[in-house]
Design an enzyme around this catalytic site. Structure first.
Site, mmCIF file in Angstrom:
data_model
loop_
_atom_site.group_PDB
_atom_site.id
_atom_site.type_symbol
_atom_site.label_atom_id
_atom_site.label_comp_id
_atom_site.label_asym_id
_atom_site.label_seq_id
_atom_site.Cartn_x
_atom_site.Cartn_y
_atom_site.Cartn_z
ATOM 1 N N ARG A 81 0.828 -1.218 0.000
ATOM 2 C CA ARG A 81 0.000 0.000 0.000
ATOM 3 C C ARG A 81 0.857 1.261 0.000
ATOM 4 N NH1 ARG A 81 -3.568 2.318 4.785
ATOM 5 N NH2 ARG A 81 -5.064 3.605 3.624
ATOM 6 N N VAL A 89 0.648 10.036 -5.993
ATOM 7 C CA VAL A 89 0.827 11.445 -5.629
ATOM 8 C C VAL A 89 2.233 11.877 -6.054
ATOM 9 C CG1 VAL A 89 0.730 13.147 -3.774
ATOM 10 C CG2 VAL A 89 -0.657 11.064 -3.624
ATOM 11 N N ASN A 113 -3.798 8.899 4.400
ATOM 12 C CA ASN A 113 -2.553 8.211 4.733
ATOM 13 C C ASN A 113 -2.333 7.981 6.224
ATOM 14 O OD1 ASN A 113 -1.769 7.921 2.078
ATOM 15 N ND2 ASN A 113 -0.609 9.842 2.039
ATOM 16 N N HIS A 211 -6.451 -6.223 -2.746
ATOM 17 C CA HIS A 211 -7.322 -6.316 -1.563
ATOM 18 C C HIS A 211 -7.539 -7.762 -1.124
ATOM 19 C CE1 HIS A 211 -9.313 -2.091 -2.224
ATOM 20 N NE2 HIS A 211 -8.020 -2.039 -1.968
ATOM 21 N N THR A 212 -6.895 -8.688 -1.808
ATOM 22 C CA THR A 212 -6.933 -10.075 -1.362
ATOM 23 C C THR A 212 -6.151 -10.270 -0.069
ATOM 24 O OG1 THR A 212 -6.590 -12.376 -2.078
ATOM 25 C CG2 THR A 212 -4.888 -10.802 -2.685
ATOM 26 N N ASP A 270 -4.156 -14.447 -3.454
ATOM 27 C CA ASP A 270 -4.801 -15.351 -4.415
ATOM 28 C C ASP A 270 -5.948 -14.630 -5.110
ATOM 29 O OD1 ASP A 270 -6.779 -15.202 -2.479
ATOM 30 O OD2 ASP A 270 -6.437 -17.223 -1.694
#
Length: 344
Positions: A81, A89, A113, A211-212, A270
């Site tokens: 992330r 940015v 953030n 997002h897994t 995955d």
């Protein structure tokens, strides 16, 4: 005696025209090559950029990252992330790592953030790299390598990371707020945000696949549960049973609790995330929105139906593409000595 070729005025004129055409074509081709070289040099990134300057760079990075990940695997999505939040940015210039000053609030202190983690890992990697190759490797490149290695260390994909980035000297909280796509974006806003950075719909759905792994804070999706349209309602795109479960975990005023983004599989890299999206159990409105576009929806369905999903390969390709956003190369920027501070 027949005239020589050079004696024919018409042929001589044709020869001159042909010669002119030759030079025109030649210079057009040369111009095209120079444009290509200029574009390549403007990007300035290449796999193995440091091979003659810092041969031990990548072994040093992965060894240091592994020290943290093996003790706290939950850091892996946080490190991934960090790279994403950096690149969106001012491009991939390490600006997300800079501390605020007495006169300027930096990106890391902006609202999007404030839940970022893993800065201590970047600092440790930078220190280890400085020990073997002082003053050579940028913090921006370290972010890109750390993101790759963090994913790899939890059995995710591997991809070659082009390097050669330099560090920026500016970090503004206001720019983070303006450029980072929030979790409540719909598909149109998401596509516009990604397109602005040179990323297409496939990159959007592939990078959303990150997002897994990891968690989401209740604050970032509570509006879906309690006040979706401003009338105290629940987002109709969210599975009702899942909504009930989330309400049990996240009371209306909760600002500290977090939940898994991919329930039951949040520690495994995955394609399971795509399954929960189709079940209307994506945690964020931005997850649910992926079903509202033909390209992103088709990609999700293809990954779930395939015996050999291309997600791992695609993820590496999109990460490299993201890592090229507005990079500083050559003599631009600097090589920071401390990733949290510009050089004095």
């Amino acid at each position: 005696m027949p005239p020589t070729l050079s004696a024919s005025p018409l042929l001589a004129e044709l020869q001159v025209s042909s010669l002119s055409l030759f030079y025109i074509v030649f210079f057009l081709q040369l111009f095209a090559v120079l444009l290509l070289l200029e574009y390549t040099n403007s990007q300035g990134l290449q796999v193995g950029f440091y091979k003659n300057k810092c041969r031990d760079l990548e072994p040093t990075v992965i060894k240091t990252v592994a020290h943290f990940i093996w003790r706290a695997p939950s850091l892996a999505p946080s490190l991934l992330r960090l790279h994403f939040h950096d690149c969106f940015v001012r491009g991939c210039d390490g600006s997300v790592l800079l501390n605020s000053t007495s006169t300027t609030q930096a990106e890391k202190d902006s609202i999007p953030n404030q839940t970022l983690r893993g800065f201590q890992v970047i600092d440790a990697v930078k220190a280890a790299v400085e020990n073997v190759c002082p003053g050579i490797v940028s913090c921006a490149d370290i972010l890109a390598l750390v993101a790759r290695d963090a994913v790899l260390l939890i059995n995710g994909p591997y991809w070659e990371v082009p390097t050669g980035r330099r560090d920026g000297r500016v970090s503004l909280a206001s720019e983070a707020l303006a450029n980072l796509p929030p979790p409540f974006f719909d598909i149109s806003a998401l596509k516009a945000s990604f397109n602005k950075k040179g990323l297409d719909e496939k990159d959007l759905v592939v990078l959303s696949g990150a997002h897994t792994i990891g968690i989401g804070h209740c604050l970032s999706f509570s509006s879906r549960l309690y006040n979706f349209s401003g009338k105290g309602d629940t987002d109709p795109s969210l599975d009702p049973n899942y909504a009930i479960r989330l309400k049990e975990l996240c009371p209306p005023t909760d600002v500290t609790t977090f939940v898994q983004m991919d329930p039951g599989s949040s520690k495994i890299f995955d394609t399971h995330y795509y399954k929960i999206v189709t079940q209307r159990r994506g945690l964020f409105h931005s997850d649910a929105s992926l079903l509202n576009d033909t390209v992103t929806k088709t990609y999700i369905e293809t990954q779930l139906k395939s015996l050999h999903p291309s997600f791992f390969k695609d993820f590496g390709v999109s990460m490299v593409k993201m890592g090229n956003i507005e990079v500083l190369t050559g003599s631009a920027g600097e090589i920071r000595k401390n990733c949290a501070l510009v050089n004095s």
